[in-house]
Design an enzyme around this catalytic site. Structure first.
Site, PDB file in Angstrom:
ATOM      1  N   GLY A  48       0.818  -1.220   0.000  1.00  0.00           N
ATOM      2  CA  GLY A  48       0.000   0.000   0.000  1.00  0.00           C
ATOM      3  C   GLY A  48       0.846   1.262   0.000  1.00  0.00           C
ATOM      4  O   GLY A  48       0.401   2.320   0.447  1.00  0.00           O
ATOM      5  N   GLY A  49       2.054   1.169  -0.541  1.00  0.00           N
ATOM      6  CA  GLY A  49       2.989   2.303  -0.493  1.00  0.00           C
ATOM      7  C   GLY A  49       2.635   3.459  -1.412  1.00  0.00           C
ATOM      8  O   GLY A  49       3.269   4.509  -1.346  1.00  0.00           O
ATOM      9  N   ASP A 106       1.564  -2.624  -4.441  1.00  0.00           N
ATOM     10  CA  ASP A 106       0.324  -1.842  -4.373  1.00  0.00           C
ATOM     11  C   ASP A 106      -0.618  -2.295  -5.475  1.00  0.00           C
ATOM     12  O   ASP A 106      -0.203  -2.483  -6.614  1.00  0.00           O
ATOM     13  CB  ASP A 106       0.629  -0.340  -4.512  1.00  0.00           C
ATOM     14  CG  ASP A 106      -0.484   0.515  -3.943  1.00  0.00           C
ATOM     15  OD1 ASP A 106      -0.221   1.318  -3.037  1.00  0.00           O
ATOM     16  OD2 ASP A 106      -1.645   0.374  -4.414  1.00  0.00           O
ATOM     17  N   THR A 109      -5.546   0.679  -6.402  1.00  0.00           N
ATOM     18  CA  THR A 109      -6.990   0.933  -6.406  1.00  0.00           C
ATOM     19  C   THR A 109      -7.195   2.433  -6.600  1.00  0.00           C
ATOM     20  O   THR A 109      -6.229   3.199  -6.715  1.00  0.00           O
ATOM     21  CB  THR A 109      -7.622   0.547  -5.056  1.00  0.00           C
ATOM     22  OG1 THR A 109      -7.106   1.434  -4.059  1.00  0.00           O
ATOM     23  CG2 THR A 109      -7.336  -0.896  -4.692  1.00  0.00           C
ATOM     24  N   THR A 125      -5.641   1.122  13.352  1.00  0.00           N
ATOM     25  CA  THR A 125      -6.366   2.388  13.514  1.00  0.00           C
ATOM     26  C   THR A 125      -7.026   2.479  14.893  1.00  0.00           C
ATOM     27  O   THR A 125      -7.387   1.447  15.480  1.00  0.00           O
ATOM     28  CB  THR A 125      -7.470   2.488  12.428  1.00  0.00           C
ATOM     29  OG1 THR A 125      -8.412   3.504  12.791  1.00  0.00           O
ATOM     30  CG2 THR A 125      -8.253   1.188  12.286  1.00  0.00           C
ATOM     31  N   ASP A 126      -7.225   3.703  15.351  1.00  0.00           N
ATOM     32  CA  ASP A 126      -7.936   3.882  16.627  1.00  0.00           C
ATOM     33  C   ASP A 126      -9.392   3.432  16.529  1.00  0.00           C
ATOM     34  O   ASP A 126     -10.065   3.245  17.549  1.00  0.00           O
ATOM     35  CB  ASP A 126      -7.861   5.345  17.103  1.00  0.00           C
ATOM     36  CG  ASP A 126      -8.447   6.369  16.139  1.00  0.00           C
ATOM     37  OD1 ASP A 126      -8.914   5.977  15.042  1.00  0.00           O
ATOM     38  OD2 ASP A 126      -8.423   7.569  16.471  1.00  0.00           O
ATOM     39  N   GLU A 127      -9.882   3.263  15.293  1.00  0.00           N
ATOM     40  CA  GLU A 127     -11.300   2.892  15.139  1.00  0.00           C
ATOM     41  C   GLU A 127     -11.589   1.490  15.669  1.00  0.00           C
ATOM     42  O   GLU A 127     -12.746   1.146  15.915  1.00  0.00           O
ATOM     43  CB  GLU A 127     -11.722   3.019  13.677  1.00  0.00           C
ATOM     44  CG  GLU A 127     -11.458   4.422  13.174  1.00  0.00           C
ATOM     45  CD  GLU A 127     -12.230   4.816  11.938  1.00  0.00           C
ATOM     46  OE1 GLU A 127     -13.247   4.199  11.641  1.00  0.00           O
ATOM     47  OE2 GLU A 127     -11.784   5.773  11.283  1.00  0.00           O
ATOM     48  N   TYR A 181     -15.633  -1.359   8.146  1.00  0.00           N
ATOM     49  CA  TYR A 181     -14.206  -1.030   8.049  1.00  0.00           C
ATOM     50  C   TYR A 181     -13.465  -1.378   9.336  1.00  0.00           C
ATOM     51  O   TYR A 181     -12.479  -2.120   9.336  1.00  0.00           O
ATOM     52  CB  TYR A 181     -14.019   0.460   7.719  1.00  0.00           C
ATOM     53  CG  TYR A 181     -12.627   0.951   8.020  1.00  0.00           C
ATOM     54  CD1 TYR A 181     -11.536   0.471   7.297  1.00  0.00           C
ATOM     55  CD2 TYR A 181     -12.382   1.865   9.057  1.00  0.00           C
ATOM     56  CE1 TYR A 181     -10.250   0.889   7.596  1.00  0.00           C
ATOM     57  CE2 TYR A 181     -11.104   2.285   9.359  1.00  0.00           C
ATOM     58  CZ  TYR A 181     -10.043   1.793   8.622  1.00  0.00           C
ATOM     59  OH  TYR A 181      -8.770   2.194   8.925  1.00  0.00           O
ATOM     60  N   LYS A 222     -10.490  -4.188  10.321  1.00  0.00           N
ATOM     61  CA  LYS A 222      -9.176  -3.831  10.885  1.00  0.00           C
ATOM     62  C   LYS A 222      -8.949  -4.535  12.226  1.00  0.00           C
ATOM     63  O   LYS A 222      -7.833  -4.976  12.533  1.00  0.00           O
ATOM     64  CB  LYS A 222      -9.051  -2.316  11.054  1.00  0.00           C
ATOM     65  CG  LYS A 222      -8.995  -1.524   9.760  1.00  0.00           C
ATOM     66  CD  LYS A 222      -7.811  -1.875   8.870  1.00  0.00           C
ATOM     67  CE  LYS A 222      -6.502  -1.313   9.383  1.00  0.00           C
ATOM     68  NZ  LYS A 222      -5.378  -1.600   8.451  1.00  0.00           N
ATOM     69  N   ASN A 273      -6.956   9.662  13.343  1.00  0.00           N
ATOM     70  CA  ASN A 273      -7.303  10.222  12.029  1.00  0.00           C
ATOM     71  C   ASN A 273      -6.112  10.991  11.480  1.00  0.00           C
ATOM     72  O   ASN A 273      -5.673  11.951  12.120  1.00  0.00           O
ATOM     73  CB  ASN A 273      -8.475  11.197  12.157  1.00  0.00           C
ATOM     74  CG  ASN A 273      -9.800  10.495  12.230  1.00  0.00           C
ATOM     75  OD1 ASN A 273     -10.064   9.765  13.173  1.00  0.00           O
ATOM     76  ND2 ASN A 273     -10.642  10.703  11.237  1.00  0.00           N
ATOM     77  N   ASN A 274      -5.605  10.573  10.341  1.00  0.00           N
ATOM     78  CA  ASN A 274      -4.441  11.268   9.794  1.00  0.00           C
ATOM     79  C   ASN A 274      -4.839  12.360   8.823  1.00  0.00           C
ATOM     80  O   ASN A 274      -5.812  12.219   8.079  1.00  0.00           O
ATOM     81  CB  ASN A 274      -3.543  10.274   9.063  1.00  0.00           C
ATOM     82  CG  ASN A 274      -2.536   9.615   9.974  1.00  0.00           C
ATOM     83  OD1 ASN A 274      -1.424   9.302   9.557  1.00  0.00           O
ATOM     84  ND2 ASN A 274      -2.883   9.404  11.232  1.00  0.00           N
ATOM     85  N   HIS A 279     -22.318   6.031  13.366  1.00  0.00           N
ATOM     86  CA  HIS A 279     -21.209   6.985  13.455  1.00  0.00           C
ATOM     87  C   HIS A 279     -20.616   7.013  14.874  1.00  0.00           C
ATOM     88  O   HIS A 279     -21.309   7.348  15.831  1.00  0.00           O
ATOM     89  CB  HIS A 279     -21.756   8.366  13.086  1.00  0.00           C
ATOM     90  CG  HIS A 279     -20.713   9.381  12.794  1.00  0.00           C
ATOM     91  ND1 HIS A 279     -21.026  10.606  12.247  1.00  0.00           N
ATOM     92  CD2 HIS A 279     -19.374   9.386  12.957  1.00  0.00           C
ATOM     93  CE1 HIS A 279     -19.927  11.319  12.095  1.00  0.00           C
ATOM     94  NE2 HIS A 279     -18.898  10.590  12.529  1.00  0.00           N
TER      95      HIS A 279
HETATM   96  P1  TYD Z   1     -13.403  10.494   7.937  1.00  0.00           P
HETATM   97  O1  TYD Z   1     -12.373  11.373   7.332  1.00  0.00           O
HETATM   98  O2  TYD Z   1     -14.276   9.692   7.038  1.00  0.00           O
HETATM   99  O3  TYD Z   1     -12.653   9.587   8.998  1.00  0.00           O
HETATM  100  P2  TYD Z   1     -13.239   8.534  10.095  1.00  0.00           P
HETATM  101  O4  TYD Z   1     -14.649   8.228   9.789  1.00  0.00           O
HETATM  102  O5  TYD Z   1     -12.359   7.385   9.838  1.00  0.00           O
HETATM  103  O6  TYD Z   1     -13.043   9.177  11.415  1.00  0.00           O
HETATM  104  O7  TYD Z   1     -14.369  11.360   8.849  1.00  0.00           O
HETATM  105  C1  TYD Z   1     -13.874  12.108   9.909  1.00  0.00           C
HETATM  106  C2  TYD Z   1     -15.038  12.699  10.645  1.00  0.00           C
HETATM  107  O8  TYD Z   1     -15.734  13.595   9.784  1.00  0.00           O
HETATM  108  C3  TYD Z   1     -16.068  11.652  11.062  1.00  0.00           C
HETATM  109  O9  TYD Z   1     -16.610  12.023  12.322  1.00  0.00           O
HETATM  110  C4  TYD Z   1     -17.121  11.734   9.992  1.00  0.00           C
HETATM  111  C5  TYD Z   1     -17.107  13.210   9.607  1.00  0.00           C
HETATM  112  N1  TYD Z   1     -17.459  13.474   8.204  1.00  0.00           N
HETATM  113  C6  TYD Z   1     -18.446  14.417   7.915  1.00  0.00           C
HETATM  114  O10 TYD Z   1     -19.040  15.046   8.808  1.00  0.00           O
HETATM  115  N2  TYD Z   1     -18.761  14.646   6.603  1.00  0.00           N
HETATM  116  C7  TYD Z   1     -18.145  13.982   5.589  1.00  0.00           C
HETATM  117  O11 TYD Z   1     -18.488  14.223   4.407  1.00  0.00           O
HETATM  118  C8  TYD Z   1     -17.137  13.015   5.906  1.00  0.00           C
HETATM  119  C9  TYD Z   1     -16.408  12.264   4.826  1.00  0.00           C
HETATM  120  C10 TYD Z   1     -16.830  12.801   7.234  1.00  0.00           C
END
Ligand code: TYD
Length: 341
Positions: free
Chosen positions: A8-9, A33, A36, A124-126, A149, A153, A178-179, A275
């Site tokens: 995935g580089g 890679d 995708t 990931t922290d998720e 997702y 992970k 979140n990066n 969410h």
């Molecule tokens: P995201 O970048 O998809 O990362 P993750 O879900 O892995 O944390 O989203 C970051 C945060 O932003 C998450 O709380 C969802 C929110 N978000 C929105 O509010 N609107 C959007 O269109 C997207 C893509 C994310």
């Protein structure tokens, strides 16, 4: 660490890590890679001339290919960034997440086991799931993923740990926040909001926008991974983030302020199902290895926004391509409803 296979580089975090490896170490880097939609050769356009870098296009799930690469390049370390990474895409089409993130990781583990390789896995922290206020995840916390997702992970993390316990495979795992930073595909919130704002299009904030995230700079994530490769204890997991959070509305305000765009661009749209309200990690274990992040989340977001403002050569072609079909599917109805409200 002499000959490193970086899977995935050509993706967001992987390409930033490859650049850091080339800049700060003497290792040879082979990228595997699948190319995708989220992977781009342009992410490393300044690096392809480097004789220490090569690219093989293929799938981590192809065991024969991975075996061949490991043998022909005398690989001694695999760093696994290869993954499907976007929560919203995992809600629209979850199966590929299991194929790549779970089965693909296990194929790599099998090859690592066969050749006795060091294996580092990017997580990931998720995987910790939603974290209530007042708590920060530590590495030994139970995994409670809540999206296709994050479930994929978490499954991969557990396989990696199982190979350590069962086969004594020398593994380490990092769990990133979140990066943000250069070369992140504009499906993720900060590049999406920034490029929308630059084109005077609405910013679709899910729900009330009070969800909390640790927006950490990809550079700090990459130096954290390198620190774990150098000093981490085999078999251990390390959280990588800043330990600080902000709400999505605060993040959105930084995007708008940095670009000088009005708040009227903000649209509250139908929330993402399931969410997670808050992620927050304690990063003391990594700090104890002598790592410190360079960026606080506010600076990380603002600097990222400026990068997109100054590098439309990178994102304009993406937004003109198949991304439009995804955008329509993900946001078409949501934005229409929000305008009618
Ligand atoms: P995201 O970048 O998809 O990362 P993750 O879900 O892995 O944390 O989203 C970051 C945060 O932003 C998450 O709380 C969802 C929110 N978000 C929105 O509010 N609107 C959007 O269109 C997207 C893509 C994310």
């Amino acid at each position: 660490m002499k000959n490193v296979l970086v899977t995935g580089g050509c993706g967001f975090i992987g390409s930033n890590f490859v650049r850091l490896l080339l800049d700060t170490t003497a290792v040879q880097v082979v990228i595997l890679d699948k190319m995708t939609y989220a992977a781009r050769k342009e992410n490393l356009q300044d690096c392809w001339e480097n004789p220490r870098l090569s690219l093989v296009v293929g799938d981590i799930g192809n065991q024969e290919l991975v075996r061949h690469l490991v043998q022909s390049h005398n690989i001694d370390l695999i760093v696994n960034f290869a993954a499907e990474t976007h929560v919203d895409q995992s809600i629209l089409g979850p199966l590929v997440f299991t194929d790549t993130n779970v089965r693909g990781t296990q194929v790599l583990l099998e090859v690592a086991r066969e050749f006795g390789l060091r294996f580092h896995h990017i997580s990931t922290d998720e995987v910790y799931g939603h974290i209530p206020e007042g708590h920060q995840s530590i590495e030994s916390d139970p995994l409670e993923p809540r999206s296709p997702y994050s479930a994929s992970k978490a499954a991969a993390d557990q396989l990696v740990q199982a190979y350590f316990i069962t086969y004594d495979l020398p593994i380490t795992i990092t769990r990133g926040a979140n990066n943000v930073g250069p070369y992140q595909f504009p499906e993720k919130v900060i590049p999406l909001f920034t490029t929308n704002a630059l084109q005077d299009q609405p910013l679709p904030v899910y729900g009330d926008g009070l969800q909390m995230r640790d927006y950490a700079h990809v550079y700090d994530h990459c130096t954290g991974i390198l620190k774990v490769l150098e000093k981490g204890q085999i078999g251990e997991v390390y959280n990588v983030g800043t330990g600080l959070e902000m709400t999505n509305l605060e993040m959105t305000q930084i995007v708008l302020d940095t670009l000088g765009k009005p708040q009227t661009l903000i649209r509250h749209v139908t929330d993402r199902p399931g969410h997670d309200r808050r992620y927050s990690m304690n990063v003391d274990k990594l700090r104890a290895l002598g790592w410190e992040p360079r960026y606080q989340p506010k600076e990380a977001v603002a600097e990222t926004v400026r990068w997109y403002r100054d590098n439309d050569w990178w994102w304009l072609p993406i937004r003109q391509g198949s991304f439009q079909a995804y955008y329509q599917k993900q946001y078409g109805e949501r934005l229409k409803e929000s305008q009618q409200a």
